[in-house]
Design an enzyme around this catalytic site. Structure first.
Site, short mmCIF file in Angstrom:
data_model
loop_
_atom_site.label_atom_id
_atom_site.label_comp_id
_atom_site.label_asym_id
_atom_site.label_seq_id
_atom_site.Cartn_x
_atom_site.Cartn_y
_atom_site.Cartn_z
N LYS A 20 0.83 -1.20 0.00
CA LYS A 20 0.00 0.00 0.00
C LYS A 20 0.88 1.27 0.00
O LYS A 20 2.10 1.18 0.21
CB LYS A 20 -0.93 -0.04 1.21
CG LYS A 20 -1.94 -1.21 1.16
CD LYS A 20 -2.86 -1.20 2.37
CE LYS A 20 -3.93 -2.28 2.26
NZ LYS A 20 -4.93 -2.16 3.37
N TYR A 60 -12.45 -2.30 -3.51
CA TYR A 60 -13.03 -2.37 -2.16
C TYR A 60 -14.56 -2.24 -2.15
O TYR A 60 -15.14 -1.83 -1.15
CB TYR A 60 -12.41 -1.27 -1.28
CG TYR A 60 -11.01 -1.58 -0.80
CD1 TYR A 60 -10.74 -2.73 -0.04
CD2 TYR A 60 -9.95 -0.71 -1.04
CE1 TYR A 60 -9.46 -3.01 0.43
CE2 TYR A 60 -8.65 -0.99 -0.57
CZ TYR A 60 -8.42 -2.14 0.17
OH TYR A 60 -7.16 -2.42 0.65
N ARG A 96 -2.30 -14.43 3.52
CA ARG A 96 -3.03 -13.76 4.60
C ARG A 96 -2.31 -13.98 5.93
O ARG A 96 -2.22 -13.07 6.75
CB ARG A 96 -4.47 -14.29 4.69
CG ARG A 96 -5.34 -13.93 3.51
CD ARG A 96 -5.77 -12.50 3.51
NE ARG A 96 -6.70 -12.21 4.59
CZ ARG A 96 -7.40 -11.07 4.68
NH1 ARG A 96 -7.27 -10.12 3.75
NH2 ARG A 96 -8.21 -10.86 5.68
N THR A 102 -5.96 -7.78 10.13
CA THR A 102 -6.26 -6.48 9.51
C THR A 102 -5.69 -5.33 10.34
O THR A 102 -5.10 -4.40 9.79
CB THR A 102 -7.79 -6.32 9.34
OG1 THR A 102 -8.26 -7.39 8.51
CG2 THR A 102 -8.15 -4.99 8.71
N ASN A 123 -1.96 -0.07 7.26
CA ASN A 123 -1.53 -1.45 7.52
C ASN A 123 -0.68 -2.09 6.42
O ASN A 123 -0.65 -3.30 6.25
CB ASN A 123 -2.73 -2.33 7.93
CG ASN A 123 -3.76 -2.45 6.83
OD1 ASN A 123 -3.63 -1.82 5.77
ND2 ASN A 123 -4.79 -3.25 7.06
N HIS A 126 -1.82 -5.28 1.22
CA HIS A 126 -3.09 -5.96 0.95
C HIS A 126 -2.84 -7.39 0.50
O HIS A 126 -1.86 -7.66 -0.19
CB HIS A 126 -3.86 -5.23 -0.17
CG HIS A 126 -5.02 -6.04 -0.70
ND1 HIS A 126 -6.25 -6.05 -0.07
CD2 HIS A 126 -5.11 -6.91 -1.74
CE1 HIS A 126 -7.05 -6.88 -0.74
NE2 HIS A 126 -6.39 -7.41 -1.75
N GLU A 137 -9.63 -9.86 -8.12
CA GLU A 137 -8.67 -8.77 -7.94
C GLU A 137 -7.56 -8.81 -8.99
O GLU A 137 -7.14 -7.76 -9.50
CB GLU A 137 -8.10 -8.84 -6.52
CG GLU A 137 -9.15 -8.51 -5.46
CD GLU A 137 -8.70 -8.67 -4.03
OE1 GLU A 137 -9.45 -8.27 -3.12
OE2 GLU A 137 -7.59 -9.20 -3.79
N1 UDP Z 1 -9.79 -0.72 7.34
C1 UDP Z 1 -9.87 0.42 8.11
N2 UDP Z 1 -10.61 0.39 9.26
C2 UDP Z 1 -11.26 -0.73 9.67
C3 UDP Z 1 -11.17 -1.89 8.88
C4 UDP Z 1 -10.43 -1.85 7.72
O1 UDP Z 1 -9.30 1.45 7.76
O2 UDP Z 1 -11.88 -0.71 10.74
C5 UDP Z 1 -9.01 -0.70 6.09
C6 UDP Z 1 -7.67 -1.43 6.24
O3 UDP Z 1 -6.69 -0.71 5.49
C7 UDP Z 1 -7.97 -2.77 5.61
C8 UDP Z 1 -8.91 -2.37 4.49
O4 UDP Z 1 -9.72 -1.36 5.06
O5 UDP Z 1 -6.78 -3.41 5.15
C9 UDP Z 1 -9.80 -3.46 3.95
O6 UDP Z 1 -10.52 -4.02 5.03
P1 UDP Z 1 -10.67 -5.60 5.16
O7 UDP Z 1 -11.68 -5.88 6.20
O8 UDP Z 1 -10.88 -6.20 3.81
O9 UDP Z 1 -9.24 -6.04 5.74
P2 UDP Z 1 -8.02 -6.84 5.06
O10 UDP Z 1 -8.64 -7.86 4.14
O11 UDP Z 1 -7.18 -5.84 4.33
O12 UDP Z 1 -7.28 -7.46 6.20
MG MG Z 2 -10.02 -7.64 2.62
#
Ligand code: UDP
Ligand code: MG
Length: 160
Positions: A20, A60, A96, A102, A123, A126, A137
């Site tokens: 990211k 997203y 993952r 996350t 974070n 991705h 994706e």
């Molecule tokens: N995110 C955030 N706040 C939250 C949850 C998610 O800013 O409370 C952001 C974070 O950057 C995350 C992305 O949204 O990586 C996508 O969310 P997802 O639940 O898909 O998490 P991931 O698959 O990236 O672990």
């Molecule tokens: Mg996700």
């Protein structure tokens, strides 16, 4: 085609991984590539791309009703990302696990987010959450001709 065969071979699953904008700014592209390489996974595509908002909104789209969605799109469009496709046995699930949770503060040390991040909205990286998501994706971020089909010469030292 070979492409189709690989996509349906469970041993040669593919996932979409993207460093990211914060990960790019913090000089972590190489670190993240290094971890997937060292594990034995194979990069089949990679590019630096300053993603247009349309692409990020589509990427997203399942989160469109979340309160953090607009901020997420802003964050992801704040600079270039390094987008990649990685291939190998169970690479979606393992990718993952290599990323961590996350929320970086909930991620174990040893994971990418657990080693390099603190806040959920910064974070670092991705990773696709399922094989079907990965397929969507990869098609969204890459053209088929951007994916290289090749074998590691040392494949038999990684897979038995
Ligand atoms: N995110 C955030 N706040 C939250 C949850 C998610 O800013 O409370 C952001 C974070 O950057 C995350 C992305 O949204 O990586 C996508 O969310 P997802 O639940 O898909 O998490 P991931 O698959 O990236 O672990
Ligand atoms: Mg996700």
């Amino acid at each position: 085609s070979t492409f189709y065969k690989k996509m349906t071979d469970p041993k040669q699953e593919r996932t979409f991984i993207a460093v990211k904008p914060d990960g790019v700014q913090r000089g972590l592209i190489g670190e993240i590539i290094k971890r997937f390489e060292a594990r034995g996974y194979k990069m089949v595509a990679g590019k630096l791309i300053w993603a247009p908002k349309d692409l990020l909104k589509n990427h997203y789209k399942d989160l469109a009703d979340k309160p953090f969605y607009n901020g997420l799109v802003e964050y992801m469009s704040s600079g270039p990302v390094f987008a990649m496709v990685w291939e190998g046995k169970e690479v979606v699930k393992m990718g993952r696990q290599m990323l961590g949770a996350t929320n970086p503060l909930a991620s174990m040390p040893g994971t990418i987010r657990g080693d390099f991040g603190i806040d959920v909205g910064r974070n670092i990286c991705h990773g696709s959450d399922a094989v079907e998501t990965a397929r969507r994706e990869i098609a969204l971020w890459f053209k088929e001709e951007e994916l290289s089909d090749y074998e590691f010469a040392n494949k038999s030292w990684i897979y038995e």
